[in-house]
Design a protein around this motif. Structure first.
Motif, mmCIF file in Angstrom:
data_model
loop_
_atom_site.group_PDB
_atom_site.id
_atom_site.type_symbol
_atom_site.label_atom_id
_atom_site.label_comp_id
_atom_site.label_asym_id
_atom_site.label_seq_id
_atom_site.Cartn_x
_atom_site.Cartn_y
_atom_site.Cartn_z
ATOM 1 N N LYS A 75 0.851 -1.180 0.000
ATOM 2 C CA LYS A 75 0.000 0.000 0.000
ATOM 3 C C LYS A 75 0.891 1.236 0.000
ATOM 4 C CE LYS A 75 -0.593 0.931 4.914
ATOM 5 N NZ LYS A 75 -1.552 1.259 5.945
ATOM 6 N N VAL A 76 0.308 2.359 -0.412
ATOM 7 C CA VAL A 76 1.004 3.627 -0.286
ATOM 8 C C VAL A 76 0.999 3.959 1.201
ATOM 9 C CG1 VAL A 76 0.989 6.083 -0.821
ATOM 10 C CG2 VAL A 76 0.418 4.423 -2.606
ATOM 11 N N PHE A 77 2.179 4.105 1.766
ATOM 12 C CA PHE A 77 2.353 4.338 3.198
ATOM 13 C C PHE A 77 2.258 5.823 3.545
ATOM 14 C CE2 PHE A 77 5.454 5.100 6.681
ATOM 15 C CZ PHE A 77 4.790 4.430 7.689
ATOM 16 N N PHE A 78 2.897 6.674 2.714
ATOM 17 C CA PHE A 78 2.889 8.108 2.953
ATOM 18 C C PHE A 78 3.131 8.822 1.633
ATOM 19 C CE2 PHE A 78 5.134 12.111 3.894
ATOM 20 C CZ PHE A 78 4.210 12.715 4.725
ATOM 21 N N ARG A 79 2.430 9.922 1.437
ATOM 22 C CA ARG A 79 2.582 10.750 0.232
ATOM 23 C C ARG A 79 3.077 12.123 0.670
ATOM 24 N NH1 ARG A 79 -1.148 8.771 -2.856
ATOM 25 N NH2 ARG A 79 0.077 8.294 -4.677
ATOM 26 N N LEU A 111 8.438 10.015 9.988
ATOM 27 C CA LEU A 111 7.122 9.383 9.956
ATOM 28 C C LEU A 111 7.054 8.318 11.036
ATOM 29 C CD1 LEU A 111 7.179 8.667 6.108
ATOM 30 C CD2 LEU A 111 6.344 10.733 7.242
ATOM 31 N N ASP A 112 5.905 8.177 11.678
ATOM 32 C CA ASP A 112 5.779 7.077 12.626
ATOM 33 C C ASP A 112 5.397 5.804 11.883
ATOM 34 O OD1 ASP A 112 2.980 7.081 12.226
ATOM 35 O OD2 ASP A 112 2.532 7.887 14.213
ATOM 36 N N SER A 113 5.307 4.704 12.596
ATOM 37 C CA SER A 113 5.069 3.410 11.953
ATOM 38 C C SER A 113 3.675 3.283 11.346
ATOM 39 C CB SER A 113 5.310 2.270 12.944
ATOM 40 O OG SER A 113 4.429 2.387 14.044
ATOM 41 N N ALA A 114 2.781 4.233 11.650
ATOM 42 C CA ALA A 114 1.448 4.240 11.048
ATOM 43 C C ALA A 114 1.378 5.158 9.829
ATOM 44 C CB ALA A 114 0.410 4.673 12.080
ATOM 45 N N GLY A 115 2.493 5.836 9.500
ATOM 46 C CA GLY A 115 2.511 6.725 8.343
ATOM 47 C C GLY A 115 2.137 8.159 8.655
ATOM 48 N N MET A 116 2.105 8.538 9.934
ATOM 49 C CA MET A 116 1.809 9.925 10.309
ATOM 50 C C MET A 116 3.095 10.744 10.247
ATOM 51 S SD MET A 116 0.202 11.529 13.784
ATOM 52 C CE MET A 116 -1.469 11.088 13.331
ATOM 53 N N HIS A 117 3.002 11.921 9.627
ATOM 54 C CA HIS A 117 4.138 12.830 9.504
ATOM 55 C C HIS A 117 4.365 13.516 10.840
ATOM 56 C CE1 HIS A 117 5.936 16.595 7.355
ATOM 57 N NE2 HIS A 117 6.881 15.816 7.841
ATOM 58 N N LEU A 118 5.468 13.193 11.510
ATOM 59 C CA LEU A 118 5.771 13.745 12.828
ATOM 60 C C LEU A 118 6.483 15.089 12.734
ATOM 61 C CD1 LEU A 118 7.013 10.497 14.588
ATOM 62 C CD2 LEU A 118 4.716 11.506 14.654
#
Length: 153
Positions: A75-79, A111-118
């Protein structure tokens, strides 16, 4: 111009055998494994044509691996949120907590392991690769003509 394959691929090499993981990415560049080796991350950039001008789609894929290392899904994890900033997807590292530090538009995106931009570590020159120092207390970053050492809190 002289390509041996009609695609740019992501491959797995194990015990002398090479297998194709993904042939759908236009410009895969940068690869990392999660600490538990359950996830494979791959950076990618696609050039888009909009109104006669190039624009870019920069994103990171996450491949879920089974116990033998074979891909179960992707899946696309982060854009990247703003591809107009200088820099592109290249190097990446995963820390011991599973956070990704990726080179991309604007610097080093965390990025955290859920794909959130920290957050983003901004640099004056676009980053090309990075490595953690001892105990992940610092990051060493290559950036075209410069090497940076950044202390971590």
């Amino acid at each position: 111009p002289d390509k041996e394959l009609p695609f740019n691929g992501v491959f797995r090499w194990e015990n002398g055998e090479t297998t194709l993981i993904d042939s759908t990415l236009s410009w895969p560049n940068g690869i990392a494994l999660s600490p538990d080796e359950r996830y494979l991350y791959v950076a990618n950039m696609e050039v888009l044509q909009e109104n006669g001008a190039d624009s870019y789609d920069v994103f990171w894929m996450r491949y879920t691996l089974d116990e033998n290392g074979a891909v179960k899904d992707k899946k696309v994890f982060f854009r990247a949120p703003d591809t107009s900033l200088p820099g592109g997807p290249d190097g990446m590292k995963v820390d011991q907590n599973g956070n990704l530090f990726v080179t991309g538009p604007g610097g080093i995106l965390v990025l955290d392991s859920a794909g959130m931009h920290l957050g983003t570590i901004s640099l004056p020159i676009p980053a090309t690769n990075l490595a953690f120092g001892p105990k992940e207390k610092e990051i060493f970053v290559t950036a075209r003509s410069t090497v940076y050492r950044i202390s971590m809190e």
